[in-house]
Design an enzyme around this catalytic site. Structure first.
Site, short mmCIF file in Angstrom:
data_model
loop_
_atom_site.label_atom_id
_atom_site.label_comp_id
_atom_site.label_asym_id
_atom_site.label_seq_id
_atom_site.Cartn_x
_atom_site.Cartn_y
_atom_site.Cartn_z
N ASP A 268 -35.72 31.16 -35.21
CA ASP A 268 -36.49 31.41 -36.51
C ASP A 268 -37.13 31.88 -35.95
O ASP A 268 -39.00 31.22 -36.97
CB ASP A 268 -36.04 29.76 -36.35
CG ASP A 268 -36.74 29.00 -37.36
OD1 ASP A 268 -37.02 30.13 -38.38
OD2 ASP A 268 -37.80 27.76 -37.20
N ALA A 303 -44.58 26.66 -37.90
CA ALA A 303 -44.21 27.57 -39.02
C ALA A 303 -43.11 28.66 -38.95
O ALA A 303 -43.50 29.40 -38.67
CB ALA A 303 -45.05 28.40 -39.90
#
Ligand SMILES: [Zn+2]
Length: 381
Positions: A268, A303
């Site tokens: 990710d 994030a």
């Protein structure tokens, strides 16, 4: 054509188990059953040789974003991850305007056609505002199958996965459409109940997008999506093993429940992976990266990560206490099988692409080979 080689003396992790003092022959771009005459012998005593890593979910690296960078920047991001052992990578986008994402799909599809990426993963905009994480709320949409289909079509056969909040209007119909199209429907950034998640899996959803993150926690009266995704044998669960997104005990719980064949370690990763701290953009949102942890400037939500898969591997073995073979499966065979690429990559077997990682005894990367050519040459160091 890369010259033929024999990698000798290493502990080699094969699908059948680990072989000490193994020999692995590489002929051209492929792994071979036997070394061709005149092959170069590469002495890798004291090292491990494992299959090249396969990243299902990756937004960028090396300072480059797969959502907004130019083709050259995207290639730089891919190269950064290759230096860390990722030889197969699915490029992920973050939420954006649908026309913008369709144009991005066109650019990324070209890179897939050239063999630089293994396809595209759309994360957003079809996700829940309640669990939006680092996605722009004003751009979120309900997963109307016709809208989801526009992105799939724009990817020209290279859409591999779409993350959806399947409880939203159109969610289940979209899961069915994706399954029909041969695209993986992934449950994520979701506020679904246990029952709603079971329905999504029955409709064809097969992946949990970063299990635990951006979904309701597990409760004993409200077991939620985590329980549904862990208990169904058909589902592969993504885990971000960076020590920030998950406590090691939560990781072990998921690993033990799903078993070693149903876990895929992902990064990710965002632009800062393999690059450094500072101010970045994630789609339209500003992100500050401090000590390798990426957080939204507005609100402080995590994030993405700055993870590379070599670090995920090293953590799995040295911090989480997983057997090397299980960590290898979670980084290569499992995601390769899920992507339908198991005939080419994901394990060290004759006939497959010579994609592999050489690690030292401390599990640090010393060599990376992709399609028979060194990306990082262990003899140069
Ligand atoms: Zn993501």
């Amino acid at each position: 054509m890369a010259p033929s080689k024999v990698l000798a003396g290493a502990r080699v992790v094969l699908p059948t188990g680990t072989v000490d003092d193994g020999r692995l022959a590489v002929d051209g771009t492929r792994i071979a059953a036997e070394a061709p005459p005149g092959a170069e012998i590469v002495d890798l005593s004291g090292h491990w040789v494992v299959p090249g890593f396969v990243d299902l979910h990756n937004h960028g690296g090396g300072g480059a974003s797969f959502t907004s960078g130019t083709a050259e920047e995207v290639l730089r991001g891919i190269h950064t991850h290759r230096l860390h052992g990722t030889t197969t990578l699915v490029a992920s986008t973050v939420t954006g305007d649908l026309d913008f994402l369709a144009r991005r799909a066109g650019l990324l599809a070209e890179l897939a056609e050239q063999g630089d990426i293994a396809g595209i993963h759309f994360e957003g905009p079809f996700i829940s505002p309640c669990r939006k994480g680092a996605h722009s709320e004003e751009l979120l949409r309900d997963p109307d199958p016709a809208l989801v289909r526009t992105l799939v079509d724009a990817a020209r056969g290279h859409a591999r996965m779409v993350t959806l909040a399947t409880e939203l209007p159109g969610g289940i119909a979209s899961v069915r459409m994706l399954a029909d199209q041969g695209v993986i429907a992934a449950v994520g950034h979701t506020d679904a109940t246990y029952e709603q998640t079971v329905e999504a899996i029955e409709a064809g959803a097969r992946v949990a997008t970063h299990l635990f993150n951006a979904m309701p926690p597990l409760g004993h009266r409200a077991p939620g999506p985590i329980t549904a995704l862990l208990e169904d044998e058909r589902v592969t669960v993504e885990l971000i093993n960076d020590g920030v997104h998950l406590h090691p005990a939560a990781l072990r719980l998921a690993f033990h429940h799903a078993g070693p064949a149903r876990v895929a370690f992902i990064t990710d990763a965002m632009d800062a992976a393999g690059f450094g701290d500072g101010r970045y953009m994630l789609g339209p949102l500003e992100v500050d990266v401090e000590d390798g942890v990426a957080r939204l400037v507005d609100g402080g939500s995590i994030a993405g990560s700055t993870l590379t898969l070599d670090r995920a591997f090293k953590r799995a073995v040295t911090v989480d206490g997983l057997p090397v073979e299980d960590a290898v499966a979670a980084l290569s065979a499992n995601p390769a099988r899920l992507l339908g690429l198991a005939d080419r990559v994901g394990s060290l077997e004759p006939g497959k692409d010579a994609d592999l990682v050489v690690l030292d005894a401390a599990f640090d990367v010393k060599g990376v080979m992709r399609r028979g050519a060194w990306v990082v040459d262990p003899q140069v160091g």
